[in-house]
Design a protein around this motif. Structure first.
Motif, mmCIF file in Angstrom:
data_model
loop_
_atom_site.group_PDB
_atom_site.id
_atom_site.type_symbol
_atom_site.label_atom_id
_atom_site.label_comp_id
_atom_site.label_asym_id
_atom_site.label_seq_id
_atom_site.Cartn_x
_atom_site.Cartn_y
_atom_site.Cartn_z
ATOM 1 N N THR A 1 0.843 -1.161 -0.077
ATOM 2 C CA THR A 1 0.202 -0.006 0.108
ATOM 3 C C THR A 1 0.702 1.205 -0.033
ATOM 4 N N SER A 2 2.177 1.108 0.195
ATOM 5 C CA SER A 2 3.072 2.002 0.290
ATOM 6 C C SER A 2 4.400 1.440 0.113
ATOM 7 N N VAL A 3 5.172 2.232 -0.487
ATOM 8 C CA VAL A 3 6.640 1.487 -0.794
ATOM 9 C C VAL A 3 7.838 2.526 -0.766
ATOM 10 N N THR A 4 8.859 2.006 -0.061
ATOM 11 C CA THR A 4 9.995 2.699 -0.315
ATOM 12 C C THR A 4 11.110 1.997 -1.027
ATOM 13 N N ILE A 5 11.875 2.377 -1.811
ATOM 14 C CA ILE A 5 12.745 1.530 -2.774
ATOM 15 C C ILE A 5 14.347 2.122 -2.532
ATOM 16 N N LEU A 6 15.017 1.310 -1.900
ATOM 17 C CA LEU A 6 16.355 1.882 -1.615
ATOM 18 C C LEU A 6 17.585 1.152 -2.532
ATOM 19 N N CYS A 7 18.502 1.880 -3.006
ATOM 20 C CA CYS A 7 19.431 1.619 -3.838
ATOM 21 C C CYS A 7 20.748 1.759 -3.001
ATOM 22 N N HIS A 8 21.972 1.324 -3.367
ATOM 23 C CA HIS A 8 23.082 1.198 -2.445
ATOM 24 C C HIS A 8 23.758 2.358 -2.686
ATOM 25 N N VAL A 9 24.568 2.699 -1.735
ATOM 26 C CA VAL A 9 25.434 4.004 -1.737
ATOM 27 C C VAL A 9 26.412 3.923 -2.993
ATOM 28 N N GLN A 10 27.025 5.232 -3.449
ATOM 29 C CA GLN A 10 27.498 5.214 -4.442
ATOM 30 C C GLN A 10 27.149 4.449 -5.661
ATOM 31 N N PRO A 11 25.841 4.567 -6.189
ATOM 32 C CA PRO A 11 24.905 3.851 -6.815
ATOM 33 C C PRO A 11 25.457 3.666 -8.180
ATOM 34 N N ASP A 12 25.445 2.508 -9.003
ATOM 35 C CA ASP A 12 25.718 2.288 -10.401
ATOM 36 C C ASP A 12 24.398 2.267 -10.972
ATOM 37 N N ALA A 13 24.333 1.845 -12.337
ATOM 38 C CA ALA A 13 23.267 1.857 -13.155
ATOM 39 C C ALA A 13 22.347 0.701 -12.872
ATOM 40 N N ASP A 14 22.737 -0.515 -12.305
ATOM 41 C CA ASP A 14 22.157 -1.456 -12.019
ATOM 42 C C ASP A 14 21.113 -1.291 -10.774
ATOM 43 N N THR A 15 21.754 -0.852 -9.922
ATOM 44 C CA THR A 15 20.732 -0.519 -8.800
ATOM 45 C C THR A 15 19.825 0.815 -9.119
ATOM 46 N N VAL A 16 20.142 1.598 -9.468
ATOM 47 C CA VAL A 16 19.395 2.761 -10.055
ATOM 48 C C VAL A 16 18.494 2.585 -10.907
ATOM 49 N N GLY A 17 18.801 1.618 -11.868
ATOM 50 C CA GLY A 17 17.777 1.299 -13.218
ATOM 51 C C GLY A 17 16.898 0.295 -12.469
ATOM 52 N N SER A 18 17.245 -0.631 -11.584
ATOM 53 C CA SER A 18 16.245 -1.496 -10.941
ATOM 54 C C SER A 18 15.385 -0.646 -9.898
ATOM 55 N N GLY A 19 15.966 0.220 -9.252
ATOM 56 C CA GLY A 19 14.957 1.124 -8.295
ATOM 57 C C GLY A 19 14.053 1.941 -8.932
ATOM 58 N N LEU A 20 14.534 2.739 -10.349
ATOM 59 C CA LEU A 20 13.457 3.460 -10.978
ATOM 60 C C LEU A 20 12.616 2.561 -11.758
#
Length: 333
Positions: free
Chosen positions: A30-49
């Motif tokens: 019903t509500s969501v927070t999606i967290l990427c790792h520090v010093q993010p790369d395109a895999d974590t950001v691409g996944s999160g977005l």
């Protein structure tokens, strides 16, 4: 006809079960927070977005965030869904579901790790073998090329249509985590072809993520590479090459410029293992490891408090550079 051994069938069945459990958890949120790792790369950001876009389209309140640095790396600012990115101080303390993507441990969440305590449920989606399984549900597929590849399977099971915006985000993770497909595997190009079939410009995405740097990158690279050291008798005679990037070398440059150095150092023909020691603050180091064939650098990194993949891993360390390099050489043998 190819027959899978019983153990392989059991692994595949378990993966399918985990994916379905994850989809059920996502679908009920019903509500969501999606967290990427520090010093993010395109895999974590691409996944999160990508995941964030799906929730936003469903009308579910969603935030996507990473703890540091303060701004998204420039190479990723063209990814769809960046409007979902949330400043650290604005990330909700409590949420129905918290999802981490491409993050091997809670520590890699930095200051946002505390948000795990305020989540009713937590889901970890990753492809790192060394993941510490810190979520209530952990979907870890260490056979996957990238976390975005894991998400592609999840979206299919969830009934999510992968359109151009989602494909852009997923392709970003796939192309970077496979080194422009230099170390892809069976199925890698099939997924890439599917994503490109949505109409995205794969060449432009790759150029932006991997082949674009500010001019200041060149003198930094020249200085760092000129000080690289080859140790032929390390790693049982297979060879180690290492370079050190000090704070003074990288002043004014982004994390992605610093991280790119390892992909040049690793090309050294005389060394099985490459290491780049990146100084974040005086005597505080982030270490990137790469190997070609014979050495499992994830196991090396794990012994030093880190983790990663068989041929690409990392860890953090503190102390004078000579001592940090010596500690790695001792583990490598």
């Amino acid at each position: 006809m190819t027959h899978c051994p019983d153990t392989a069938r059991q692994v595949l069945a378990q993966q399918d079960l985990q994916l379905q459990d994850a989809v059920d958890m996502l679908d009920a949120a019903t509500s969501v927070t999606i967290l990427c790792h520090v010093q993010p790369d395109a895999d974590t950001v691409g996944s999160g977005l990508a995941l964030g876009i799906v929730f936003a389209r469903k009308g579910i309140p969603v935030q996507v965030a990473f703890a540091s640095p303060a701004e998204l790396p420039v190479s990723m600012d063209g990814l769809p869904g960046t409007d979902l990115l949330t400043r650290v101080d604005d990330v909700a303390d409590e949420v129905d579901l918290l999802v981490t993507v491409d993050c091997g441990s809670a520590g890699r969440l930095g200051s946002l790790a505390s948000r795990l305590d305020g989540a009713r449920q937590s889901l970890v989606i990753d492809h790192h073998r060394s993941n510490t399984r810190y979520g209530m549900l952990n979907v870890i597929d260490d056979s996957a090329e990238s976390t975005t590849a894991v998400l592609a399977k999840m979206f299919d099971l969830w009934g999510v249509t992968i359109d151009a915006d989602l494909a852009h985000c997923l392709y970003a993770g796939l192309v970077t985590d496979t080194g422009s497909f230099r170390w892809g595997q069976a199925g890698t190009h099939t997924l890439a072809e599917r994503l490109l079939g949505t109409g995205i410009d794969g060449a432009a995405i790759t150029r932006r993520l991997l082949d674009t740097h500010p001019f200041g990158w060149l003198p930094m690279l020249g200085s760092v590479l000129s000080s690289a050291v080859l140790v032929p008798d390390a790693v049982g005679g297979r060879g180690l090459v290492h370079a050190v990037i000090r704070c003074s070398d990288s002043a004014g440059l982004g994390a992605e410029e610093v991280e790119s150095v390892i992909d040049i150092v690793r090309t050294t023909a005389e060394a099985e293992v490459a290491a780049v020691f990146k100084e974040s603050t005086p005597d505080s180091w982030s270490v990137s490891l790469r190997s070609k064939q014979a050495v499992d650098v994830a196991a090396v990194a794990e012994r030093l408090g880190g983790g990663g993949h068989r041929f690409a891993a990392g860890y953090t360390a503190c102390g004078p550079s000579d001592a940090v390099v010596a500690a790695l050489r001792e583990v490598l043998g």
